[in-house]
Design a protein around this motif. Structure first.
Motif, PDB file in Angstrom:
ATOM      1  N   LYS A   1     -49.652 -21.011 -12.948  1.00 43.68           N
ATOM      2  CA  LYS A   1     -48.393 -21.723 -13.172  1.00 43.68           C
ATOM      3  C   LYS A   1     -47.197 -20.868 -12.745  1.00 43.68           C
ATOM      4  O   LYS A   1     -46.232 -21.373 -12.159  1.00 43.68           O
ATOM      5  N   ALA A   2     -47.254 -19.568 -13.052  1.00 40.81           N
ATOM      6  CA  ALA A   2     -46.158 -18.670 -12.691  1.00 40.81           C
ATOM      7  C   ALA A   2     -46.014 -18.561 -11.175  1.00 40.81           C
ATOM      8  O   ALA A   2     -44.896 -18.530 -10.646  1.00 40.81           O
ATOM      9  N   VAL A   3     -47.139 -18.502 -10.468  1.00 37.45           N
ATOM     10  CA  VAL A   3     -47.100 -18.424  -9.001  1.00 37.45           C
ATOM     11  C   VAL A   3     -46.495 -19.696  -8.418  1.00 37.45           C
ATOM     12  O   VAL A   3     -45.631 -19.642  -7.536  1.00 37.45           O
ATOM     13  N   THR A   4     -46.934 -20.846  -8.900  1.00 38.16           N
ATOM     14  CA  THR A   4     -46.401 -22.116  -8.404  1.00 38.16           C
ATOM     15  C   THR A   4     -44.901 -22.212  -8.646  1.00 38.16           C
ATOM     16  O   THR A   4     -44.124 -22.586  -7.751  1.00 38.16           O
ATOM     17  N   ALA A   5     -44.474 -21.860  -9.853  1.00 30.25           N
ATOM     18  CA  ALA A   5     -43.043 -21.902 -10.172  1.00 30.25           C
ATOM     19  C   ALA A   5     -42.262 -20.913  -9.313  1.00 30.25           C
ATOM     20  O   ALA A   5     -41.142 -21.216  -8.860  1.00 30.25           O
ATOM     21  N   SER A   6     -42.833 -19.743  -9.059  1.00 32.36           N
ATOM     22  CA  SER A   6     -42.159 -18.736  -8.231  1.00 32.36           C
ATOM     23  C   SER A   6     -41.954 -19.244  -6.811  1.00 32.36           C
ATOM     24  O   SER A   6     -40.884 -19.066  -6.221  1.00 32.36           O
ATOM     25  N   VAL A   7     -42.979 -19.871  -6.256  1.00 24.83           N
ATOM     26  CA  VAL A   7     -42.880 -20.425  -4.895  1.00 24.83           C
ATOM     27  C   VAL A   7     -41.821 -21.527  -4.838  1.00 24.83           C
ATOM     28  O   VAL A   7     -40.956 -21.543  -3.950  1.00 24.83           O
TER      29      VAL A   7
ATOM     30  N   PRO B   1     -54.095 -10.536  -4.973  1.00 27.25           N
ATOM     31  CA  PRO B   1     -53.316 -11.067  -3.841  1.00 27.25           C
ATOM     32  C   PRO B   1     -52.775 -12.471  -4.087  1.00 27.25           C
ATOM     33  O   PRO B   1     -51.666 -12.799  -3.644  1.00 27.25           O
ATOM     34  N   GLU B   2     -53.537 -13.286  -4.811  1.00 23.80           N
ATOM     35  CA  GLU B   2     -53.071 -14.661  -5.056  1.00 23.80           C
ATOM     36  C   GLU B   2     -51.875 -14.722  -6.002  1.00 23.80           C
ATOM     37  O   GLU B   2     -51.218 -15.761  -6.121  1.00 23.80           O
ATOM     38  N   HIS B   3     -51.562 -13.621  -6.670  1.00 22.03           N
ATOM     39  CA  HIS B   3     -50.392 -13.577  -7.560  1.00 22.03           C
ATOM     40  C   HIS B   3     -49.142 -13.057  -6.836  1.00 22.03           C
ATOM     41  O   HIS B   3     -48.088 -12.915  -7.450  1.00 22.03           O
ATOM     42  N   GLU B   4     -49.259 -12.794  -5.537  1.00 25.79           N
ATOM     43  CA  GLU B   4     -48.186 -12.135  -4.792  1.00 25.79           C
ATOM     44  C   GLU B   4     -46.828 -12.839  -4.898  1.00 25.79           C
ATOM     45  O   GLU B   4     -45.795 -12.171  -5.069  1.00 25.79           O
TER      46      GLU B   4
ATOM     47  N   GLU C   1     -54.753 -19.196 -15.858  1.00 26.28           N
ATOM     48  CA  GLU C   1     -53.980 -20.441 -15.796  1.00 26.28           C
ATOM     49  C   GLU C   1     -52.492 -20.154 -15.917  1.00 26.28           C
ATOM     50  O   GLU C   1     -51.666 -20.763 -15.224  1.00 26.28           O
ATOM     51  N   THR C   2     -52.133 -19.223 -16.789  1.00 30.16           N
ATOM     52  CA  THR C   2     -50.732 -18.809 -16.908  1.00 30.16           C
ATOM     53  C   THR C   2     -50.238 -18.226 -15.588  1.00 30.16           C
ATOM     54  O   THR C   2     -49.132 -18.532 -15.131  1.00 30.16           O
ATOM     55  N   ALA C   3     -51.067 -17.390 -14.973  1.00 28.88           N
ATOM     56  CA  ALA C   3     -50.699 -16.792 -13.687  1.00 28.88           C
ATOM     57  C   ALA C   3     -50.538 -17.858 -12.613  1.00 28.88           C
ATOM     58  O   ALA C   3     -49.613 -17.795 -11.791  1.00 28.88           O
TER      59      ALA C   3
END
Length: 407
Positions: free
Chosen positions: A186-192, A74-77, A182-184
């Motif tokens: 960073k990807a979530v933050t960048a996506s947001v 869920p945190e990768h949504e 950690e990769t995930a």
């Protein structure tokens, strides 16, 4: 044990000898560490890219549970919302509808209109390198050119463009095999952050449309349908990520290949300097650089129905890893495949995909590559390596972190 080690730096630096061994092993090979079927032969890769029994997603036909897969955390949504609404990870009928609408805005005329800007910017970037007596081709030419071009096309203000490359790099980290947490993150933050930025920009363009692609996507209309806001956001991010990663890495990989093949470097210089040659010879050379050291080495597909590859049955619910780098060196298709040949005419490489997921931005990528190679060859004909190139981490999206040169 298969000679496939995507996490090993030595393998990522030169996977081509291992690819030859994989092709000799068979047409579909089970790789337990990633639980995927590796497909190394050109004929099979090309066929499966077009086979509708496979898909970039399975959610148009099955739930995660029905397909025997665990739903994403869920945190990768935020990453999955962004990624799963882009053309690259959709299948018909939704893919068909979105690509049709995007094509109304991203037309050949849109690409051609950018050509003078691409040539001028490439010329300016190369002139700076020449004035300094050299520099890093990756950070001073390969990266800024396609990012600026796509930002120009989308209508992103110049003051905001420095945000794009870090966002893209963090999102693309998720396309490697087995990305860590950690990769995930960073990807979530960048996506947001990227999604929020584009949402504001779309709102501005709704009020004051311009000549940019975002305004075109807002206006795109066909058979009573329009793009949703999320579809527009995902399209813009895909155009940046796919559009510049391929160009950046082909530029770095291509120049390194030329430095290591001096006779082809000399030929490239003659092609670029021959005003009577027309664009065809340079285009042929660019395609060979795309084939010889492709920027994307692996493309994943889900098996939606049981298939057979050779004498191997691959059941529904499996994942196949189409090895583009291996397919592009397959001697069954390419004569003397390990030789760089800028005059190669028969060149059905798969570096830009095939079928419904063939790269939407391929014409723009070719314009950018021709401009950057052409400008360097004309302005810096004595260009040479000035140090050891450094590779980026990762194998799927494969390229250089730095390529020091002097003129």
């Amino acid at each position: 044990m298969l000679p496939f080690a995507p996490d090993a730096p030595d393998f990522a630096a030169d996977p081509y000898p291992a690819y030859a061994e994989l092709r000799a092993e068979g047409r579909a090979l089970w790789f337990e560490p990633t639980r995927q079927w590796l497909v190394p032969h050109h004929a099979d890769v090309s066929a499966l890219l077009r086979d509708r029994r496979l898909g970039r997603t399975y959610l148009h036909r099955y739930t995660h549970e029905e397909f025997g897969r665990t739903p994403p955390a869920p945190e990768h949504e935020p990453f999955h919302t962004l990624n799963d609404n882009g053309l690259l990870d959709l299948e018909a009928p939704r893919h068909t509808r979105i690509r049709r609408l995007v094509s109304k805005a991203f037309t050949p005329r849109t690409v051609q209109r950018l050509q003078p800007y691409v040539e001028e910017l490439a010329g300016e970037l190369v002139a700076r390198i020449v004035a300094e007596g050299g520099g890093d081709l990756v950070t001073e030419l390969a990266e800024p050119l396609p990012v600026a071009v796509i930002a120009q096309m989308l209508g992103i203000p110049e003051g905001d463009r420095a945000l794009l490359r870090p966002w893209s790099a963090d999102i693309c980290g998720m396309y490697e095999l087995n990305p860590d947490e950690e990769t995930a993150r960073k990807a979530v933050t960048a996506s947001v952050e990227f999604s929020a930025y584009l949402r504001e920009l779309i709102a501005e363009r709704r009020k004051e449309p311009g000549e940019d692609l975002i305004s075109g996507l807002i206006a795109a209309y066909d058979e009573g349908e329009r793009l949703s806001e999320q579809e527009m956001i995902s399209t813009c991010v895909l155009l940046l990520n796919a559009g510049h990663e391929a160009t950046v890495n082909t530029t770095g990989n291509g120049w390194l290949a030329l430095f290591r093949n001096p006779e082809q470097m000399e030929l490239m210089g003659r092609i670029s300097g021959d005003t009577g040659a027309g664009p065809e010879k340079l285009s042929t050379a660019v395609d060979e650089l795309l084939r010889y050291d492709t920027p994307l080495h692996l493309f994943e597909r889900w098996v939606l129905e049981d298939i057979e590859v050779g004498d191997v049955r691959i059941p529904k619910g499996s994942e196949v890893a189409l090895l583009f780098g291996s397919a592009n060196r397959d001697p069954a298709v390419f004569r003397d495949p390990d030789r760089l040949d800028l005059t190669r005419r028969e060149n059905p490489h798969v570096s830009l995909g095939a079928g419904i997921h063939y790269c939407l931005g391929a014409p723009l990528a070719r314009i950018e590559l021709a401009a950057s190679f052409g400008q360097l060859l004309r302005q810096a004909p004595a260009l040479r390596l000035a140090g050891e190139p450094q590779r980026k981490d990762g194998f799927v999206i494969r390229g250089l972190a730095s390529l020091p040169v002097e003129v």
